[in-house]
Enzyme design. Structure first.
Site: not given
Length: 254
Positions: A152, A139
């Site tokens: 995350y 990401s």
């Protein structure tokens, strides 16, 4: 370009969003695909839509037993697999000081441990067939610090690092390992939290918009293909320039 004819690709979290687009483009490029997910109805519908070169298997990526079963399925159906896309994951959005340890561990287990088990499984299978390509979906949050992404972000930074370790270890085995780092991307999941597509809807990026799932998928298929045969250990940001730095617009003469 990006020819996957004769290859078999296993895609986790492939029932919808980016994973589903990777499956579509992989089939278009000539590959057989094994789509895995916990979303059974959506996964089965996608496989049916993709045709005879697609299969769906329910798969908990945190389970070693599930990984072994999926690998055995790929061998039984297509003789093995040459590509793995570790796409399955969950997101989060809360301040670090309010996130529970239980939730943090859950995110790490799915987003990181699932990738680790998948890589172990794929490496053993790919060594038997002479090599392959692993693409780990990290990401933009694995390239910079983003508020509200403690678990995350930690998982995605770790996926980035694990990718590089594997690339170094597996180079002579002809197994390439790369990470892709999407920025904000329009998918069914992000649409639910108000993300809109189109120019001007995401001024945080130099390109001024969010990405489309097919734009991420095309980058993944490139890394799966032999066109990227000398690319390993790379981190490919597909983020509209988001991680390049803050977007500041200058006016000439001022």
């Amino acid at each position: 370009m990006n020819n996957l004819t004769g290859k078999t690709v296993l895609i986790t979290g492939g029932a919808r969003g980016i994973g589903a687009e990777v499956a579509r483009f992989a089939v278009e490029a000539g590959a057989n695909v094994v789509v895995t997910d916990v979303l059974e109805d959506e996964g089965k519908a996608l496989a049916a839509d993709l045709g005879e070169r697609a299969r769906f298997v329910r798969h908990d990526v945190t389970s070693e037993e599930d990984w072994a079963a999926v690998a055995a399925f790929a061998v039984a159906e297509f003789g093995g697999f040459d590509g793995l896309v570790n796409n399955a994951g969950i997101s989060t959005g809360m301040p670090l000081e309010t996130e529970s340890v239980e939730h943090f561990r859950k995110v790490i287990d799915i987003n990181l441990t699932g990738v680790f088990i998948g890589m172990k499984t794929a490496i053993n299978a790919m060594k038997d067939s002479g090599g392959g390509s692993i693409v780990n979906i990290s990401s933009a949050a694995g390239l910079m610090g983003l508020a509200m992404t403690s678990s995350y972000g930690a998982s995605k930074w770790a996926v980035r690092g694990l990718t590089k370790v594997a690339a170094v270890e597996q180079g002579t085995a002809k197994i390439r390992v790369n990470s892709v780092h999407p920025g904000m991307t329009y998918t069914p999941m992000t649409a639910q939290v108000g993300i809109q597509r189109g120019d001007g809807n995401y001024p945080n990026t130099p390109m001024g918009r969010v990405g489309e799932a097919d734009e991420i998928a095309k980058a993944v298929v490139f890394l799966l293909s032999d066109d990227s045969s000398y690319v390993t250990g790379a981190e490919l940001a597909v983020d509209g320039g988001w991680t390049t730095g803050p977007t500041i617009k200058y006016v000439m003469g001022q």
